[in-house]
Design a protein around this motif. Structure first.
Motif, PDB file in Angstrom:
ATOM      1  N   ALA A 101      33.075  18.340   7.919  1.00 35.37           N
ATOM      2  CA  ALA A 101      33.059  17.779   6.722  1.00 35.37           C
ATOM      3  C   ALA A 101      33.657  18.485   5.603  1.00 35.37           C
ATOM      4  O   ALA A 101      34.538  18.080   4.796  1.00 35.37           O
ATOM      5  CB  ALA A 101      31.442  17.546   6.224  1.00 35.37           C
TER       6      ALA A 101
ATOM      7  N   ALA B 143      29.845  11.126   6.258  1.00 36.37           N
ATOM      8  CA  ALA B 143      30.949  10.771   5.296  1.00 36.37           C
ATOM      9  C   ALA B 143      30.114  10.694   3.962  1.00 36.37           C
ATOM     10  O   ALA B 143      30.951  11.045   2.822  1.00 36.37           O
ATOM     11  CB  ALA B 143      31.502   9.525   5.740  1.00 36.37           C
ATOM     12  N   LEU B 144      29.233  10.020   3.954  1.00 36.80           N
ATOM     13  CA  LEU B 144      28.635   9.694   2.381  1.00 36.80           C
ATOM     14  C   LEU B 144      28.205  11.046   1.896  1.00 36.80           C
ATOM     15  O   LEU B 144      28.334  11.304   0.503  1.00 36.80           O
ATOM     16  CB  LEU B 144      27.347   8.723   2.386  1.00 36.80           C
ATOM     17  N   LEU B 145      27.656  12.011   2.587  1.00 36.49           N
ATOM     18  CA  LEU B 145      27.092  13.307   2.254  1.00 36.49           C
ATOM     19  C   LEU B 145      28.327  14.159   1.905  1.00 36.49           C
ATOM     20  O   LEU B 145      28.364  14.861   0.754  1.00 36.49           O
ATOM     21  CB  LEU B 145      26.320  13.929   3.074  1.00 36.49           C
ATOM     22  N   THR B 146      29.600  13.963   2.438  1.00 35.75           N
ATOM     23  CA  THR B 146      30.661  14.642   2.355  1.00 35.75           C
ATOM     24  C   THR B 146      31.431  14.135   0.842  1.00 35.75           C
ATOM     25  O   THR B 146      31.679  15.181  -0.020  1.00 35.75           O
ATOM     26  CB  THR B 146      31.968  14.466   3.338  1.00 35.75           C
ATOM     27  N   ALA B 147      31.243  12.787   0.702  1.00 33.17           N
ATOM     28  CA  ALA B 147      31.603  12.334  -0.613  1.00 33.17           C
ATOM     29  C   ALA B 147      30.663  12.897  -1.963  1.00 33.17           C
ATOM     30  O   ALA B 147      31.169  13.129  -2.792  1.00 33.17           O
ATOM     31  CB  ALA B 147      31.791  10.658  -0.495  1.00 33.17           C
TER      32      ALA B 147
ATOM     33  N   LEU C  80      28.341   9.847  11.518  1.00 27.57           N
ATOM     34  CA  LEU C  80      29.418   9.740  10.736  1.00 27.57           C
ATOM     35  C   LEU C  80      29.149   9.071   9.568  1.00 27.57           C
ATOM     36  O   LEU C  80      29.492   9.561   8.431  1.00 27.57           O
ATOM     37  CB  LEU C  80      30.664   9.001  11.468  1.00 27.57           C
ATOM     38  N   PRO C  81      28.638   7.664   9.512  1.00 31.41           N
ATOM     39  CA  PRO C  81      28.701   7.364   8.117  1.00 31.41           C
ATOM     40  C   PRO C  81      27.706   8.112   7.072  1.00 31.41           C
ATOM     41  O   PRO C  81      28.051   8.433   5.936  1.00 31.41           O
ATOM     42  CB  PRO C  81      27.840   6.049   8.492  1.00 31.41           C
ATOM     43  N   LYS C  82      26.845   8.700   7.798  1.00 29.26           N
ATOM     44  CA  LYS C  82      25.707   9.401   6.785  1.00 29.26           C
ATOM     45  C   LYS C  82      26.718  10.904   6.429  1.00 29.26           C
ATOM     46  O   LYS C  82      26.458  11.084   5.227  1.00 29.26           O
ATOM     47  CB  LYS C  82      24.355   9.996   7.393  1.00 29.26           C
TER      48      LYS C  82
END
Lengths: 233, 284
Positions: free
Chosen positions: A103, A63-67, A59-61
């Protein structure tokens, strides 16, 4: 390329939510099995662990890629008299795999919150319009990577991702406007308009394909781990 | 002009019932409506509004939206001019497609002629559809803004969890929200650094030579750099989250909404939505 609230009749936007619920559920289910092999320690093969911790690892990865994709899709390229902005759903599909769909749902939700693009009733159908081509683009990239090389397959993934999204977008809008009962717009006129609009978006397909190809070639040199497969059993 | 007691120079009439400028404004009725019942009530109204086909119901929809807006304490005249501009900017984004359809449909769709000038013909069916799309779209946009402006994001996500949205999707949304500002700032910083090093956009897609040869590869490399940086950062962030106990308990605790007034408001909203739906069915 977001459908706003109020344009679609109820069956279309409700159907969009149904499709999005099904695909998101399936994507999250796939995610729970990412990288689970016989070599994993026994506790990592425990279904309860798989259902909670292993999918949270991603998830963190994601989420960062989504951002990053949210920010990158704000790049505007001049195309007089207007400008066009990159959609990047093909690139999302080839980098995030099965996780691309959730995402995109999240990204579209924040576009409603931050800019008012799209709408809450049309979130499901907008996610389907962007997400299904993204998943297809991911499949094209993974299938074509060994045969055609990363650059060409990324070009195809980027171009097909945005091309199919354009087709779905105008198809849904035309389906909303073409009313067979009242004869508001004839199906022939709808097909003609749809064809013209898709042809008008061909330059965007080329630009998206080239952009995806350049990003993938850059990542292949600098950080190949980012091009790993998500959602692969 | 009369000044207030603190001598701040702000006219008393603009401060309404507040006795001191430092005191926060009391939450409006819509702010006090608890998130879960509010989401259910407003979504029911949105579903009913989006299904309306009869033009005669549009004024009623707008009266309902105006009533809710007045209860929210968020009218444009009471907020600062900067926010007003933001609101108009937000309206322009979804309004583009709606405005395009409203401009085209009356002259393109339908058979009943209302007015003709040369080859330009205004038709009733297209005009009816354009008014329906525009009326519904603006009402739904206003309701969306009401929901999002009066509910904090964390409470909204907790309410969605209670409605059965998977935890993983909500955690993805929560983490994305945390990273958005940072990524936007990093992107801005990279662009500024590139400009300081002498990079300028050289062309447009209308003259594709320089744009396709130089600008696009540069932008692709910039996005790639941002992805690599964020990937490396995500590894560190994840380790830090695990150390703090991430994954051992749900991020969004579910608090039961027991406020009877909130549920009464939801019941009223759902009843209104059902009435609207029935009235629309009867009128068509």
């Amino acid at each position: 390329m977001h459908i706003s609230d109020g344009i679609l009749p109820a069956p279309l936007w409700l159907g969009g939510y149904g499709i999005t619920a099904l695909i998101t559920g399936y994507s999250l289910r796939l995610l729970r099995h990412v990288g689970v092999t016989e070599q994993c320690p026994w506790w990592e093969r425990d279904p309860r662990y798989i259902a909670t911790q292993r999918c949270r690892d991603q998830l963190p990865k994601a989420a960062l890629l989504t951002a990053v994709f949210f920010v990158a899709s704000s790049i505007h390229l001049p195309f007089p008299p207007a400008s066009l902005h990159l959609v990047l759903n093909g690139l999302m599909g080839l980098m995030l795999g099965a996780l691309a769909y959730p995402a995109i749902v999240v990204g579209l939700f924040f576009q409603v919150v931050a800019f008012g693009h799209g709408g809450l009733t049309t979130l499901g159908i907008n996610a389907a319009i962007m997400g299904i081509p993204a998943l297809l683009a991911g499949g094209i990239f993974r299938a074509g990577r060994r045969v055609m090389g990363a650059g060409v397959s990324a070009f195809l993934a980027g171009a097909v991702g945005v091309g199919l999204a354009v087709l779905l977008f105008y198809g849904v809008v035309m389906a909303a406007v073409v009313d067979a009962d009242s004869g508001v717009l004839s199906p022939e006129a709808g097909r003609l308009a749809l064809g013209s609009l898709v042809v008008a978006h061909l330059p965007l397909m080329v630009v998206e394909g080239l952009f995806a190809s350049w990003v993938v070639l850059f990542l292949q040199r600098v950080q190949p781990a980012l091009l790993g497969d998500y959602g692969k059993r | 002009m009369a000044k207030d007691e603190a001598g701040s120079g702000i006219p008393c009439c603009r401060r309404g019932h507040q006795s001191h400028p430092d005191l926060p404004k009391p939450p409006s009725w819509l702010h006090r409506w608890q998130p879960l019942p509010k989401v259910l009530g407003l979504m029911a109204l949105m579903a009913a509004f989006a299904s309306v086909r009869s033009l005669t119901l549009l004024p009623l929809i707008w009266a309902l939206v105006a009533g809710l807006w007045s209860l929210s304490g968020l009218p444009c005249s009471l907020i600062a001019p900067q926010r007003c501009r933001d609101g108009l900017k937000r309206l322009a984004a979804p309004g583009l497609l709606v405005a395009g359809l409203m401009g085209i449909l009356p002259f393109w769709a339908g058979e009943t002629l209302l007015w003709r000038w040369g080859s330009l013909a205004l038709r009733w069916e297209g005009l009816e559809m354009a008014l329906r799309i525009g009326g519904r779209g603006l009402a739904l946009f206003a309701l969306t803004m009401l929901l999002l402006e009066t509910t904090p994001m964390l409470e909204l996500l907790a309410a969605l969890r209670q409605l059965g949205i998977p935890d993983l999707l909500l955690e993805l949304a929560w983490l994305t929200q945390r990273y958005l500002q940072e990524m936007a700032a990093q992107w801005e910083q990279m662009q500024r650094a590139a400009r300081l090093r002498g990079w300028r956009p050289r062309g447009s897609l209308w003259r594709p030579g320089p744009a396709l040869r130089q600008d696009l590869p540069f932008l692709a490399a910039s996005v790639g750099t941002l992805l690599v940086r964020s990937y490396e950062r995500s590894q560190r962030v994840y380790q830090a989250l695990r150390l703090r106990g991430y994954g051992r308990a749900p991020l969004f605790p579910t608090a039961a909404s027991r406020d009877p007034y909130s549920w009464a408001a939801t019941a009223l909203a759902v009843a209104t939505a059902v009435l609207l739906r029935n009235a629309d069915a009867a009128l068509n």
